[in-house]
Scaffold this active site. Structure first.
Site, PDB file in Angstrom:
ATOM      1  N   LYS A   1      13.536 103.087   8.699  1.00 57.80           N
ATOM      2  CA  LYS A   1      13.096 103.109   7.286  1.00 57.80           C
ATOM      3  C   LYS A   1      12.777 104.533   6.832  1.00 57.80           C
ATOM      4  O   LYS A   1      12.417 104.764   5.681  1.00 57.80           O
ATOM      5  CB  LYS A   1      11.843 102.243   7.097  1.00 57.80           C
ATOM      6  CG  LYS A   1      12.059 100.765   7.225  1.00 57.80           C
ATOM      7  CD  LYS A   1      10.936  99.965   6.572  1.00 57.80           C
ATOM      8  CE  LYS A   1       9.645 100.024   7.319  1.00 57.80           C
ATOM      9  NZ  LYS A   1       8.624  99.106   6.751  1.00 57.80           N
TER      10      LYS A   1
ATOM     11  N   LYS B   1      10.203 106.224   7.930  1.00 54.69           N
ATOM     12  CA  LYS B   1       8.737 106.346   7.871  1.00 54.69           C
ATOM     13  C   LYS B   1       8.208 106.805   9.237  1.00 54.69           C
ATOM     14  O   LYS B   1       8.638 106.316  10.270  1.00 54.69           O
ATOM     15  CB  LYS B   1       8.105 104.985   7.559  1.00 54.69           C
ATOM     16  CG  LYS B   1       8.144 104.598   6.089  1.00 54.69           C
ATOM     17  CD  LYS B   1       7.194 103.421   5.836  1.00 54.69           C
ATOM     18  CE  LYS B   1       6.893 103.263   4.361  1.00 54.69           C
ATOM     19  NZ  LYS B   1       5.917 102.196   4.087  1.00 54.69           N
TER      20      LYS B   1
HETATM   21  N1  C2G Z   1       1.304  97.331  -1.133  1.00 54.05           N
HETATM   22  C1  C2G Z   1       0.596  96.976  -2.285  1.00 54.05           C
HETATM   23  N2  C2G Z   1      -0.131  97.898  -2.928  1.00 54.05           N
HETATM   24  C2  C2G Z   1      -0.195  99.175  -2.468  1.00 54.05           C
HETATM   25  C3  C2G Z   1       0.501  99.545  -1.300  1.00 54.05           C
HETATM   26  C4  C2G Z   1       1.252  98.590  -0.638  1.00 54.05           C
HETATM   27  O1  C2G Z   1       0.643  95.810  -2.715  1.00 54.05           O
HETATM   28  N3  C2G Z   1      -0.939 100.076  -3.163  1.00 54.05           N
HETATM   29  C5  C2G Z   1       2.105  96.300  -0.460  1.00 54.05           C
HETATM   30  C6  C2G Z   1       3.603  96.612  -0.440  1.00 54.05           C
HETATM   31  O2  C2G Z   1       4.207  96.232  -1.665  1.00 54.05           O
HETATM   32  C7  C2G Z   1       4.073  95.764   0.740  1.00 54.05           C
HETATM   33  C8  C2G Z   1       2.852  95.784   1.693  1.00 54.05           C
HETATM   34  O3  C2G Z   1       1.717  96.224   0.897  1.00 54.05           O
HETATM   35  O4  C2G Z   1       4.309  94.420   0.323  1.00 54.05           O
HETATM   36  C9  C2G Z   1       3.028  96.728   2.863  1.00 54.05           C
HETATM   37  O5  C2G Z   1       3.342  98.014   2.366  1.00 54.05           O
HETATM   38  P1  C2G Z   1       4.150  99.025   3.338  1.00 54.05           P
HETATM   39  O6  C2G Z   1       3.466  99.069   4.645  1.00 54.05           O
HETATM   40  O7  C2G Z   1       4.413 100.274   2.568  1.00 54.05           O
HETATM   41  O8  C2G Z   1       5.495  98.196   3.524  1.00 54.05           O
HETATM   42  P2  C2G Z   1       7.001  98.733   3.395  1.00 54.05           P
HETATM   43  O9  C2G Z   1       7.184  99.997   4.118  1.00 54.05           O
HETATM   44  O10 C2G Z   1       7.351  98.644   1.963  1.00 54.05           O
HETATM   45  O11 C2G Z   1       7.773  97.624   4.290  1.00 54.05           O
HETATM   46  O12 C2G Z   1      11.350  94.712   5.318  1.00 54.05           O
HETATM   47  C10 C2G Z   1      10.361  95.086   4.378  1.00 54.05           C
HETATM   48  C11 C2G Z   1       9.705  96.382   4.735  1.00 54.05           C
HETATM   49  O13 C2G Z   1       9.262  96.368   6.090  1.00 54.05           O
HETATM   50  C12 C2G Z   1       8.538  96.618   3.777  1.00 54.05           C
END
Ligand code: C2G
Length: 131
Positions: A44, A46
């Site tokens: 990803k 990250k």
């Molecule tokens: N999130 C949120 N508000 C934020 C930050 C994050 O609602 N201020 C939510 C994101 O939308 C996501 C969850 O928290 O639903 C986890 O965020 P991340 O760890 O950034 O997930 P991401 O890297 O987007 O991984 O296959 C899908 C991916 O693995 C999603």
């Protein structure tokens, strides 16, 4: 027993994550979090501060979370939905529309992201603080 699943890296756990997990749990009775592995994070693009085991430990301590499983690939979601008898797939709305193909297998819900907080913001703010 209505089963909900959501996916993510959940690095530097913050209140935006917690609010997402709380609302996801409110959509059912049992919440599964598919937690991105360190290897999948690399895919990803990250680099998590906490490794998978540390992030899993923290997620498992959250009252809304019932099970944590590893997320290793983009394309494991359909198998997860089938294998875990999932009724609802939930993601924050930064992913709106991206997983609509899953509607064939379960309900798909995109919840509004929490404004004003993100793992990136935390890192940036800390960098500024320590300048
Ligand atoms: N999130 C949120 N508000 C934020 C930050 C994050 O609602 N201020 C939510 C994101 O939308 C996501 C969850 O928290 O639903 C986890 O965020 P991340 O760890 O950034 O997930 P991401 O890297 O987007 O991984 O296959 C899908 C991916 O693995 C999603």
């Amino acid at each position: 027993m209505k089963r909900v699943i959501t996916y993510g890296t959940y690095d530097l756990l913050h209140w935006g994550h917690i609010r997402l997990l709380k609302r996801a749990k409110e959509l059912g009775d049992y919440l599964i979090v598919a937690l991105s592995s360190d290897e999948f994070n690399a895919i990803k693009g990250k680099k998590a501060y906490h490794n998978y085991e540390e992030r899993r430990l923290m997620l498992e301590a959250i009252r809304y979370v019932d099970l944590v499983i590893p997320e290793n690939h983009w394309d494991q979601k359909i198998n997860d939905i089938i294998d875990y008898h999932v009724d609802v797939f939930v993601m924050g709305d930064d992913w709106k529309g991206k997983f609509d193909e899953l509607k064939e297998y379960c309900e798909v819900v995109y919840l509004p992201r929490t404004e004003g907080i993100s793992t990136t913001k935390i890192k940036e703010d800390l960098e500024t603080l320590n300048r």
